[in-house]
Scaffold this motif. Structure first.
Motif, PDB file in Angstrom:
ATOM      1  N   UNK A   1      -3.648  10.261   0.716  1.00 60.05           N
ATOM      2  CA  UNK A   1      -3.787   9.418   1.908  1.00 60.05           C
ATOM      3  C   UNK A   1      -5.162   8.769   1.863  1.00 60.05           C
ATOM      4  N   UNK A   2      -5.260   7.448   2.020  1.00 68.79           N
ATOM      5  CA  UNK A   2      -6.531   6.736   2.000  1.00 68.79           C
ATOM      6  C   UNK A   2      -7.343   7.049   3.242  1.00 68.79           C
ATOM      7  N   UNK A   3      -8.680   6.952   3.063  1.00 67.94           N
ATOM      8  CA  UNK A   3      -9.564   7.181   4.186  1.00 67.94           C
ATOM      9  C   UNK A   3      -9.439   6.056   5.200  1.00 67.94           C
ATOM     10  N   UNK A   4      -9.857   6.369   6.398  1.00 67.70           N
ATOM     11  CA  UNK A   4      -9.757   5.364   7.452  1.00 67.70           C
ATOM     12  C   UNK A   4     -10.645   4.159   7.202  1.00 67.70           C
ATOM     13  N   UNK A   5     -11.861   4.389   6.642  1.00 70.09           N
ATOM     14  CA  UNK A   5     -12.760   3.256   6.370  1.00 70.09           C
ATOM     15  C   UNK A   5     -12.192   2.380   5.276  1.00 70.09           C
TER      16      UNK A   5
ATOM     17  N   UNK B   1       0.838  -1.174   0.000  1.00 68.22           N
ATOM     18  CA  UNK B   1       0.000   0.000   0.000  1.00 68.22           C
ATOM     19  C   UNK B   1       0.885   1.240   0.000  1.00 68.22           C
ATOM     20  N   UNK B   2       0.648   2.208  -0.931  1.00 72.95           N
ATOM     21  CA  UNK B   2       1.519   3.391  -0.972  1.00 72.95           C
ATOM     22  C   UNK B   2       1.285   4.293   0.207  1.00 72.95           C
ATOM     23  N   UNK B   3       2.338   4.961   0.580  1.00 76.37           N
ATOM     24  CA  UNK B   3       2.257   5.927   1.680  1.00 76.37           C
ATOM     25  C   UNK B   3       2.903   7.212   1.224  1.00 76.37           C
ATOM     26  N   UNK B   4       2.594   8.269   1.988  1.00 78.84           N
ATOM     27  CA  UNK B   4       3.156   9.573   1.641  1.00 78.84           C
ATOM     28  C   UNK B   4       4.661   9.588   1.896  1.00 78.84           C
ATOM     29  N   UNK B   5       5.434  10.206   0.970  1.00 78.55           N
ATOM     30  CA  UNK B   5       6.881  10.347   1.085  1.00 78.55           C
ATOM     31  C   UNK B   5       7.257  11.811   1.321  1.00 78.55           C
ATOM     32  N   UNK B   6       8.365  12.005   1.940  1.00 76.93           N
ATOM     33  CA  UNK B   6       8.871  13.365   2.097  1.00 76.93           C
ATOM     34  C   UNK B   6       9.349  13.880   0.748  1.00 76.93           C
ATOM     35  N   UNK B   7       9.203  15.146   0.471  1.00 78.96           N
ATOM     36  CA  UNK B   7       9.658  15.674  -0.811  1.00 78.96           C
ATOM     37  C   UNK B   7      11.175  15.580  -0.979  1.00 78.96           C
TER      38      UNK B   7
END
Length: 451
Positions: A48-52, A1-7
């Motif tokens: 960012x994906x929703x919590x649900x 699952x992708x996650x946010x990366x720092x620039x």
């Protein structure tokens, strides 16, 4: 699952144990000028994906979802065909069937009713004419008919012409001047109260008038007799000789001895009376006979509404008998057993299909002019309480000519197209409701202007 990366790679905190400034190429923090505004959020390349979403993804990883049915996807292939072309019941997004909506029928019905009302309003006269033709009445037909008082003397004018309405079972008196006439002979009395005449007292004369009225009712108003039954009550009132002649006529009717000279009768195979109430108009007068007796003069017209019997159509198509013409202007015989001239209707109409209540009917009119004599019992051998004729004449309107079988045979408008011509119909046209003059004495077959 992708996650946010720092620039950019995060530099080391730069905090040395000795508390010196952060380390970097130029000693500057790369996030110092970063502003987290709406533009920054919308321009992010990774969301960012929703919590649900994360929760369901974790749950379905171990327990895949089950299709509840009722919904289809593009991967399910073509839907199976339904029998009898029935449509699948609609379902909501969760697969629950939705209730079917009943077809909307009120709007077309209201449109049709509105169109009918507009058409009727645009053609009121046509609608009224259609109703009158079918029922023999109009919108005011429910109004009570003005009654006509019993006559005490001959009228001076004939009844006015009424609107020509076709009589039916529901309206047998439509278009007839007799619609307001009396229905009982008991309401008729002489113009002057009975007085003592000859050897009879006033009460005896009144009793004689009552006896005459009872006889006329028994011969012309008894529903059983009118329907073709044997007139036992009337026969019992006749004097012995006249009764013998009447019974002979009933047993073997002929032109010289026709029972209809005494009794009003219809053959149920040909004509059936409508109801058991008939209408009449006429008058009674009393005078002495010059031999200390009493003469009771009567002139009554009886009107009978009838509907076709089971053999009416067949009889209408049958050929009519012919007979040698009698002497021109020959007077009709009078007295018991006298013949009568039958007449035929005119103005026959186009036949229509008969339906209950709307079956076309006809009317037959019988005018009887008779004088009854009550003899002085001291001079004549007579039976008290019996009817003796001085004279008797009858005339019939709307009955088949030259048929002497003891019954009246009216003609009906619905069989006019198939009506066989009568070779003996050569008499003049007359109005049977015109009581200002006596009937034509010639024994001919004529026509009537109305019935």
């Amino acid at each position: 699952m992708p996650i946010a990366e720092d620039p950019e790679p995060r530099p080391s905190e730069g905090r040395e144990p000795d508390g010196t400034a952060p380390s970097g190429p130029d000693g500057k923090d790369p996030f110092a000028d970063l502003v987290l505004d709406e533009e920054f959020v919308q321009g992010a390349s990774v969301k960012e994906q929703a919590g649900r979403t994360r929760m369901l993804a974790a749950q379905w990883k171990h327990t895949p979802p089950v299709d509840p049915g009722g919904r289809r996807s593009v991967n399910d292939g073509p839907a199976p065909k339904k029998r009898f072309a029935r449509k699948a019941r609609p379902a909501d997004p969760w697969g629950n069937p939705r209730p079917r909506r009943s077809p909307e029928w009120r709007t077309p019905l209201f449109v049709l009713l509105a169109v009918a009302v507009v058409l009727a309003a645009l053609n009121v006269d046509g609608l009224r004419n259609w109703y009158e033709k079918r029922t023999g009445g109009d919108s005011a037909s429910a109004a009570p008919v003005e009654p006509v008082a019993p006559a005490t003397a001959p009228p001076t004018t004939a009844p006015p012409q009424a609107d020509p309405k076709q009589p039916t079972v529901d309206r047998p008196w439509a278009g007839s001047p007799a619609e307001g006439w009396p229905t009982s002979i008991t309401v008729f009395e002489p113009k002057e109260p009975p007085a003592a005449t000859g050897v009879f007292t006033a009460q005896q004369v009144a009793d004689q008038v009552k006896l005459v009225k009872e006889y006329l009712a028994a011969t012309n108003l008894d529903p059983k007799v009118v329907a073709g039954g044997r007139p036992e009550a009337a026969l019992a009132m006749l004097d012995p000789e006249t009764r013998q002649d009447a019974e002979k006529a009933l047993a073997k009717p002929s032109r010289e001895s026709d029972p209809t000279s005494w009794f009003s009768r219809f053959d149920a195979r040909d004509a059936i009376p409508v109801g058991d109430t008939y209408r009449l108009q006429g008058w009674i007068t009393v005078e002495g006979d010059g031999k200390r007796g009493v003469l009771v003069h009567t002139d009554f017209t009886f009107v009978y509404p009838v509907r076709p019997g089971p053999d009416a159509a067949k009889r209408a198509m049958a050929p009519k008998p012919s007979r040698p013409p009698g002497p021109s202007g020959a007077p009709a015989p009078t007295g018991p057993g006298a013949g009568d001239g039958a007449v035929k209707p005119v103005g026959l109409l186009t036949p229509v299909d008969d339906v209950a209540g709307d079956t076309w009917t006809a009317r037959t009119l019988v005018r009887r002019i008779a004088t009854f004599r009550f003899y002085d019992p001291a001079k004549y051998d007579v039976e008290r309480g019996k009817i003796y004729f001085e004279s008797n004449q009858s005339d019939v309107a709307n009955s088949e000519c030259d048929v002497d079988d003891g019954y009246y045979h009216p003609q009906f408008d619905q069989f006019a197209a198939a009506q066989a011509p009568n070779p003996n119909q050569s008499g003049p046209t007359s109005d049977p409701y015109d009581l200002t003059q006596p009937p034509d004495p010639s024994d001919v077959c004529g026509t009537v202007s109305r019935s």
